[in-house]
Write a protein that holds these residues in place. Sequence first.
Motif, PDB file in Angstrom:
ATOM      1  N   UNK A  38       0.525  -1.434   0.089  1.00 26.58           N
ATOM      2  CA  UNK A  38      -0.210  -0.067   0.183  1.00 26.58           C
ATOM      3  C   UNK A  38       1.076   1.151  -0.174  1.00 26.58           C
ATOM      4  N   UNK A  39       2.299   1.440   0.530  1.00 25.87           N
ATOM      5  CA  UNK A  39       3.167   2.678   0.804  1.00 25.87           C
ATOM      6  C   UNK A  39       3.036   2.603  -0.703  1.00 25.87           C
ATOM      7  N   UNK A  40       3.292   1.896  -2.142  1.00 25.94           N
ATOM      8  CA  UNK A  40       3.981   1.944  -2.632  1.00 25.94           C
ATOM      9  C   UNK A  40       2.374   2.961  -3.964  1.00 25.94           C
ATOM     10  N   UNK A  41       1.015   2.255  -2.955  1.00 26.94           N
ATOM     11  CA  UNK A  41      -0.260   2.621  -4.147  1.00 26.94           C
ATOM     12  C   UNK A  41      -0.147   3.866  -4.389  1.00 26.94           C
ATOM     13  N   UNK A  42      -1.110   4.580  -5.017  1.00 34.42           N
ATOM     14  CA  UNK A  42      -2.076   5.692  -5.506  1.00 34.42           C
ATOM     15  C   UNK A  42      -2.841   5.077  -6.030  1.00 34.42           C
ATOM     16  N   UNK A  43      -4.495   6.302  -5.251  1.00 36.78           N
ATOM     17  CA  UNK A  43      -5.723   6.118  -5.734  1.00 36.78           C
ATOM     18  C   UNK A  43      -5.293   6.750  -7.252  1.00 36.78           C
ATOM     19  N   UNK A  44      -6.222   6.206  -8.134  1.00 37.42           N
ATOM     20  CA  UNK A  44      -6.047   6.855  -9.168  1.00 37.42           C
ATOM     21  C   UNK A  44      -7.692   7.881  -9.685  1.00 37.42           C
ATOM     22  N   UNK A  45      -8.424   8.474  -9.105  1.00 38.95           N
ATOM     23  CA  UNK A  45      -9.178   9.390  -9.087  1.00 38.95           C
ATOM     24  C   UNK A  45     -10.129   9.052 -10.556  1.00 38.95           C
ATOM     25  N   UNK A  46      -8.893   9.842 -11.469  1.00 30.43           N
ATOM     26  CA  UNK A  46      -9.467  10.205 -12.663  1.00 30.43           C
ATOM     27  C   UNK A  46      -9.394   9.122 -13.857  1.00 30.43           C
ATOM     28  N   UNK A  47      -8.824   7.482 -13.094  1.00 28.20           N
ATOM     29  CA  UNK A  47      -8.616   6.441 -13.967  1.00 28.20           C
ATOM     30  C   UNK A  47      -8.833   5.301 -13.278  1.00 28.20           C
ATOM     31  N   UNK A  81      -2.306  -0.106  -5.545  1.00 28.51           N
ATOM     32  CA  UNK A  81      -4.151   0.813  -5.450  1.00 28.51           C
ATOM     33  C   UNK A  81      -5.132   0.791  -4.356  1.00 28.51           C
ATOM     34  N   UNK A  82      -5.247  -1.081  -5.271  1.00 27.31           N
ATOM     35  CA  UNK A  82      -6.247  -1.618  -3.874  1.00 27.31           C
ATOM     36  C   UNK A  82      -5.980  -2.193  -2.420  1.00 27.31           C
ATOM     37  N   UNK A  83      -4.886  -2.346  -3.011  1.00 26.33           N
ATOM     38  CA  UNK A  83      -4.684  -2.443  -1.146  1.00 26.33           C
ATOM     39  C   UNK A  83      -4.505  -0.498  -0.233  1.00 26.33           C
ATOM     40  N   UNK A  84      -3.991   0.205  -1.179  1.00 23.08           N
ATOM     41  CA  UNK A  84      -4.273   1.256  -0.014  1.00 23.08           C
ATOM     42  C   UNK A  84      -5.498   1.914  -0.037  1.00 23.08           C
ATOM     43  N   UNK A  85      -6.769   1.344  -1.359  1.00 18.69           N
ATOM     44  CA  UNK A  85      -7.885   1.720  -0.886  1.00 18.69           C
ATOM     45  C   UNK A  85      -8.587   0.808   0.132  1.00 18.69           C
ATOM     46  N   UNK A  86      -7.755  -0.350   0.894  1.00 17.92           N
ATOM     47  CA  UNK A  86      -8.414  -1.161   1.435  1.00 17.92           C
ATOM     48  C   UNK A  86      -7.919  -0.349   2.776  1.00 17.92           C
ATOM     49  N   UNK A  87      -6.502   0.131   2.993  1.00 19.09           N
ATOM     50  CA  UNK A  87      -6.291   1.012   4.829  1.00 19.09           C
ATOM     51  C   UNK A  87      -7.256   2.170   4.351  1.00 19.09           C
ATOM     52  N   UNK A  88      -7.322   2.679   3.872  1.00 16.51           N
ATOM     53  CA  UNK A  88      -8.589   4.376   3.262  1.00 16.51           C
ATOM     54  C   UNK A  88     -10.129   3.537   4.043  1.00 16.51           C
ATOM     55  N   UNK A  89      -9.969   2.779   3.262  1.00 20.88           N
ATOM     56  CA  UNK A  89     -11.440   1.804   3.923  1.00 20.88           C
ATOM     57  C   UNK A  89     -11.851   1.593   4.895  1.00 20.88           C
ATOM     58  N   UNK A  90     -10.715   0.997   6.027  1.00 22.42           N
ATOM     59  CA  UNK A  90     -10.848   0.785   7.230  1.00 22.42           C
ATOM     60  C   UNK A  90     -10.440   1.790   8.267  1.00 22.42           C
ATOM     61  N   UNK A  91      -9.953   2.983   7.816  1.00 22.62           N
ATOM     62  CA  UNK A  91      -9.886   4.686   8.459  1.00 22.62           C
ATOM     63  C   UNK A  91     -10.877   5.345   8.426  1.00 22.62           C
ATOM     64  N   UNK A  92     -11.610   5.172   8.057  1.00 21.19           N
ATOM     65  CA  UNK A  92     -12.915   6.052   7.061  1.00 21.19           C
ATOM     66  C   UNK A  92     -13.928   4.798   7.789  1.00 21.19           C
ATOM     67  N   UNK A 146      -7.752  11.872   5.520  1.00 24.57           N
ATOM     68  CA  UNK A 146      -8.826  12.072   5.385  1.00 24.57           C
ATOM     69  C   UNK A 146      -9.492  12.652   4.140  1.00 24.57           C
ATOM     70  N   UNK A 147      -9.139  13.463   3.410  1.00 23.90           N
ATOM     71  CA  UNK A 147     -10.461  14.319   2.485  1.00 23.90           C
ATOM     72  C   UNK A 147     -10.100  13.023   1.158  1.00 23.90           C
ATOM     73  N   UNK A 148      -9.240  12.596   1.152  1.00 27.30           N
ATOM     74  CA  UNK A 148      -8.655  11.080   0.479  1.00 27.30           C
ATOM     75  C   UNK A 148      -9.970  10.246   0.714  1.00 27.30           C
ATOM     76  N   UNK A 149     -10.100   9.690   2.220  1.00 26.14           N
ATOM     77  CA  UNK A 149     -10.565   8.993   2.447  1.00 26.14           C
ATOM     78  C   UNK A 149     -11.971   9.131   1.824  1.00 26.14           C
TER      79      UNK A 149
END
Length: 319
Positions: A160-169, A184-195, A294-297
């Motif tokens: 996840x530390x190498x991940x980016x959420x490609x909001x436009x793609x 990207x998917x594993x960064x999304x999982x962690x952001x999901x857990x916090x939110x 948090x805003x990205x989450x």
Amino acid sequence: MARYRKDAGGWTLEESAMLDGHVAVVTGANSGIGYETARALARLDAEVILACRDVEAATRAVASIRRETPHARLSVVHLDLADLRSVHRAADDILQTTDRLDLLINNGGVMRSTRALTVDGFEADLGTNFLGHFALTGRLFELVMATAGARIVTVSSITHRRGRIHFNDLTLEHNFTHEVAYAQSKLANLMFAYALGRRLRAQGGSAISVSAHPGGTRTSVLRDRTRAVRLVYNPALRPVTSLFTQDAAQGALPTLRAALDPDATDGDFYGPGGRFELVGAPVKVRSASRARDEKAQEQLWGLAEKLTAVPYPPVSLNT
């Protein structure tokens, strides 16, 4: 909840009957980390629901666990995280089966070597690893909230530390590599857990959201990777690679500590405590700063609600 004991090797799960009366759902429980998680929870007398795409493999997993733990209370629910219709059917089955849910272990996942889309048109890694679990958790949210002391454990990855959420793609039509998609998917999982934790807190009660990563664990999720990667994680090379890889039973320990440590609090993130967080006993670890944005989450959450059509209670960033 179950106890841990600390010995020369670090944290290990202690044999205990303290999960009697508890119900756990483990996604992707027919093999690898999910199987070892279900196996450990069954040994601790929890009732475990194995939520899996391959029902035959899950049935074999149940038989294997029962050979070791004859009294184990196990059942199988068909769940294809890459198909939202299947997610809804699985949630319906779970809701009809139990009136409590102490542990929801969002473990199942894929790592595709080539770009593919889910049944619903999502990029396969993001759709399976993140959006499928987002929808399942949303459907089970009220049941979790109604269960005192419940926990939702979301399995991420050190990548996840190498991940980016490609909001436009998000489907990675223009940016796909297997490394980019998985991270990207594993960064999304962690952001999901916090939110998710914010939403649980906003609703009151005692449920918490925690997360874990398994480090460098040898599992079948690597079957689509390059020959070199598969060679490095081949169990036959364990004597050579054990400095930076571990087996599935060890890889499941961060998940189990997140699920069972009585001192865990909302937002905790666990991983191996050894070399580069690839191996070792489970400890609290720190996530990448972008995972804690948090805003990205909330931007990701809004997209997930729109894409899955699964609503959650609204929440303020000040919650």
